[in-house]
Design a protein around this motif. Structure first.
Motif, PDB file in Angstrom:
ATOM      1  N   GLY A  25      -3.500  12.175  -1.500  1.00 46.49           N
ATOM      2  CA  GLY A  25      -4.375  11.845  -0.660  1.00 46.49           C
ATOM      3  C   GLY A  25      -4.676  10.006  -1.172  1.00 46.49           C
ATOM      4  N   THR A  68       0.817  -1.387   0.177  1.00 47.43           N
ATOM      5  CA  THR A  68      -0.007  -0.159  -0.267  1.00 47.43           C
ATOM      6  C   THR A  68       0.558   1.904   0.339  1.00 47.43           C
ATOM      7  OG1 THR A  68      -1.693  -1.218   1.120  1.00 47.43           O
ATOM      8  CG2 THR A  68      -2.311   1.203   0.779  1.00 47.43           C
ATOM      9  N   THR A  69       0.513   2.286  -1.326  1.00 45.78           N
ATOM     10  CA  THR A  69       1.015   3.242  -0.992  1.00 45.78           C
ATOM     11  C   THR A  69       0.776   4.601  -1.109  1.00 45.78           C
ATOM     12  OG1 THR A  69       1.367   3.459  -3.945  1.00 45.78           O
ATOM     13  CG2 THR A  69       3.543   2.344  -2.528  1.00 45.78           C
ATOM     14  N   GLU A  70       0.801   5.803  -1.176  1.00 49.35           N
ATOM     15  CA  GLU A  70       0.193   6.803  -0.629  1.00 49.35           C
ATOM     16  C   GLU A  70       0.248   7.763  -1.778  1.00 49.35           C
ATOM     17  OE1 GLU A  70      -2.128   9.797   2.319  1.00 49.35           O
ATOM     18  OE2 GLU A  70      -1.431   7.603   2.860  1.00 49.35           O
ATOM     19  N   GLN A  85      -4.157   6.335  -2.021  1.00 46.82           N
ATOM     20  CA  GLN A  85      -3.998   5.030  -1.683  1.00 46.82           C
ATOM     21  C   GLN A  85      -4.301   3.838  -2.949  1.00 46.82           C
ATOM     22  OE1 GLN A  85      -5.223   3.291   2.077  1.00 46.82           O
ATOM     23  NE2 GLN A  85      -4.642   5.241   3.144  1.00 46.82           N
TER      24      GLN A  85
END
Length: 98
Positions: free
Chosen positions: A61, A55-57, A63
């Motif tokens: 904002g 999971t990357t952001e 994801q």
């Protein structure tokens, strides 16, 4: 003349033995331990695919979720070659897959 006859007989004997060994290994790999009823409860044979979740952001904002699935599916020829190579190791286990 005797040497040629002896050479032909020896070649026939060795080729027959080689094909018999190869056929036996193929038969054993397919029917000998090939996931029959005795292996249904073995947790190592019933493993599902390996999953990794990342999971990357992003800067805005959002994801992003990435799933990577690894399956342990090998072609029959690869399984046969690994079995043949495993005969040359003294530990009794096949070589590392990595």
């Amino acid at each position: 003349m005797r040497a040629a006859v002896w050479n032909a007989r020896a070649a026939l004997l060795y080729s027959l033995g080689g094909w018999t060994a190869l056929g036996g290994m193929m038969y054993y790999s397919r029917y000998g331990s090939g996931g029959g009823p005795e292996n249904e409860n073995d947790p190592q044979t019933n493993q599902g695919p390996n999953k990794e979740v990342y999971t990357t952001e992003t800067p805005f904002g959002f994801q992003v979720k990435t799933e990577v699935t690894y399956r342990d599916v090998q072609p029959p020829l690869t399984r046969l070659l690994r079995r043949v190579v495993s005969f040359f190791y003294s530990s009794g286990s096949p070589p590392s897959e990595k």
